[in-house]
Scaffold this motif. Structure first.
Motif, PDB file in Angstrom:
ATOM      1  N   PHE A  62      -7.264   2.388  18.892  1.00  0.00           N
ATOM      2  CA  PHE A  62      -6.330   1.757  17.956  1.00  0.00           C
ATOM      3  C   PHE A  62      -4.948   1.789  18.579  1.00  0.00           C
ATOM      4  CE2 PHE A  62      -3.026   2.613  14.819  1.00  0.00           C
ATOM      5  CZ  PHE A  62      -3.255   1.717  13.791  1.00  0.00           C
ATOM      6  N   PHE A  71       1.882   2.250  10.065  1.00  0.00           N
ATOM      7  CA  PHE A  71       0.660   2.140  10.876  1.00  0.00           C
ATOM      8  C   PHE A  71      -0.065   3.470  11.000  1.00  0.00           C
ATOM      9  CE2 PHE A  71       3.634   2.330  14.700  1.00  0.00           C
ATOM     10  CZ  PHE A  71       3.148   3.505  15.266  1.00  0.00           C
ATOM     11  N   LEU A  74      -2.533   3.477   8.220  1.00  0.00           N
ATOM     12  CA  LEU A  74      -3.666   2.614   8.566  1.00  0.00           C
ATOM     13  C   LEU A  74      -4.574   3.279   9.597  1.00  0.00           C
ATOM     14  CD1 LEU A  74      -1.725  -0.761   8.766  1.00  0.00           C
ATOM     15  CD2 LEU A  74      -3.371  -0.098   7.005  1.00  0.00           C
ATOM     16  N   ARG A  75      -3.985   3.988  10.547  1.00  0.00           N
ATOM     17  CA  ARG A  75      -4.805   4.687  11.552  1.00  0.00           C
ATOM     18  C   ARG A  75      -5.714   5.727  10.889  1.00  0.00           C
ATOM     19  NH1 ARG A  75      -5.332   9.315  14.103  1.00  0.00           N
ATOM     20  NH2 ARG A  75      -3.642  10.250  12.891  1.00  0.00           N
ATOM     21  N   GLY A  78      -8.472   4.158   9.086  1.00  0.00           N
ATOM     22  CA  GLY A  78      -9.495   3.671  10.006  1.00  0.00           C
ATOM     23  C   GLY A  78     -10.414   4.766  10.496  1.00  0.00           C
ATOM     24  N   TYR A 103      -9.178  -3.759   8.300  1.00  0.00           N
ATOM     25  CA  TYR A 103      -7.722  -3.799   8.422  1.00  0.00           C
ATOM     26  C   TYR A 103      -7.167  -5.148   7.959  1.00  0.00           C
ATOM     27  CZ  TYR A 103      -7.280   0.578  11.058  1.00  0.00           C
ATOM     28  OH  TYR A 103      -7.258   1.891  11.431  1.00  0.00           O
ATOM     29  N   SER A 104      -7.876  -6.214   8.280  1.00  0.00           N
ATOM     30  CA  SER A 104      -7.439  -7.547   7.877  1.00  0.00           C
ATOM     31  C   SER A 104      -7.364  -7.660   6.356  1.00  0.00           C
ATOM     32  CB  SER A 104      -8.393  -8.596   8.434  1.00  0.00           C
ATOM     33  OG  SER A 104      -8.100  -9.869   7.922  1.00  0.00           O
ATOM     34  N   THR A 106      -7.004  -5.222   4.181  1.00  0.00           N
ATOM     35  CA  THR A 106      -5.928  -4.365   3.676  1.00  0.00           C
ATOM     36  C   THR A 106      -4.562  -5.011   3.872  1.00  0.00           C
ATOM     37  OG1 THR A 106      -7.210  -2.364   4.116  1.00  0.00           O
ATOM     38  CG2 THR A 106      -4.836  -2.104   3.887  1.00  0.00           C
ATOM     39  N   LEU A 107      -4.294  -5.480   5.087  1.00  0.00           N
ATOM     40  CA  LEU A 107      -2.992  -6.082   5.366  1.00  0.00           C
ATOM     41  C   LEU A 107      -2.798  -7.389   4.597  1.00  0.00           C
ATOM     42  CD1 LEU A 107      -2.670  -5.422   9.199  1.00  0.00           C
ATOM     43  CD2 LEU A 107      -1.306  -4.405   7.377  1.00  0.00           C
ATOM     44  N   LEU A 122      -1.522  -4.650  14.627  1.00  0.00           N
ATOM     45  CA  LEU A 122      -2.541  -3.715  15.080  1.00  0.00           C
ATOM     46  C   LEU A 122      -3.404  -4.336  16.171  1.00  0.00           C
ATOM     47  CD1 LEU A 122      -3.876  -2.460  11.609  1.00  0.00           C
ATOM     48  CD2 LEU A 122      -1.883  -1.632  12.876  1.00  0.00           C
TER      49      LEU A 122
END
Length: 239
Positions: A62, A71, A74-75, A78, A103-104, A106-107, A122
């Motif tokens: 990542f 981020f 998000l990491r 993940g 991730y897509s 969520t963002l 990301l």
């Protein structure tokens, strides 16, 4: 009776996108290169403790640019997603594609529904079992995904770095050649010297076994850059 303030949906989304892009552009660049034995990620990052490149799972890495606190959330999410999926099903079911899709979503949700979009981009990278098998998924602040081929760039001057790599990239490079190429791209596009202490470099090396992620030390990076200096002065190259 006063009328409520109205902004056209198109203008509203454009303003949010411009806001996110400005925040991301202030971040230092990251690039990824597929090389002969895997994927290498090179970032300009003078901090020794705040990492922009991390391991997510056995064969997945990542990388991110933008606001660190955003981020990092998000990491961690993940890592938890990958651990849960691997435990519930199987380790082979954890893929960069499924992680990039998560991730897509969520963002995309944050971009359209929250008051402020995340100021992040990301990159999810995965190395396959065979030479040439590698995946690079670039996820934008609005949730859009690009499946990159061979190399990718994010952050400040990403477009210029991408164009530079398009002219100089070769897929059959060794690890040290790929690291030197990545550093050259950062230096030449940025127009400033960058030494090993200002770099964060990690790779996914399929030869390492099950867990392929390895973070390169400053000494290793410095030795690779010294090889480049030796080549440019006509000195014999070390292997």
């Amino acid at each position: 009776m006063p009328f409520p303030f109205y902004v056209a949906p198109e203008q509203f989304m454009k303003d949010r996108a411009d806001y996110a892009r400005k925040g991301i552009a202030r971040g230092k660049a990251i690039l990824a290169l597929v090389y002969r034995d895997g994927v290498v990620l090179v970032a300009e990052n003078p901090s020794a403790s705040l990492h922009k490149i991390s391991e997510i799972y056995d064969r997945i890495a990542f990388a991110a640019v933008g606001k660190y606190n955003e981020f990092e959330v998000l990491r961690v999410a993940g890592v938890r997603y990958a651990d849960l999926r691997g435990y519930s099903y199987g380790r082979e079911d954890v893929t960069a594609r499924s992680l990039a899709n998560a991730y897509s979503q969520t963002l995309g949700t944050v971009f359209t529904q929250e008051m402020k979009p995340y100021e992040v981009e990301l990159l999810v990278a995965e190395v396959g079992q065979e030479p040439g098998q590698a995946s690079l998924f670039h996820i934008m602040f609005d949730g859009s995904i690009t499946d990159e081929q061979g190399f990718a760039a994010m952050g400040g001057q990403a477009e210029e770095i991408y164009r530079w790599l398009k002219e100089h990239y070769r897929p059959d490079q060794s690890l040290n050649e790929a690291v030197r190429l990545g550093v050259r791209a950062l230096r030449e596009v940025g127009g400033k010297p960058i030494d090993a202490g200002q770099l964060e470099v990690a790779c996914l090396d399929r030869n390492l076994g099950r867990r392929t992620f390895r973070r390169l030390t400053s000494e290793e990076i410095a030795s690779y850059l010294a090889e480049e200096a030796g080549d440019s002065t006509g000195s014999p190259r070390r292997e």
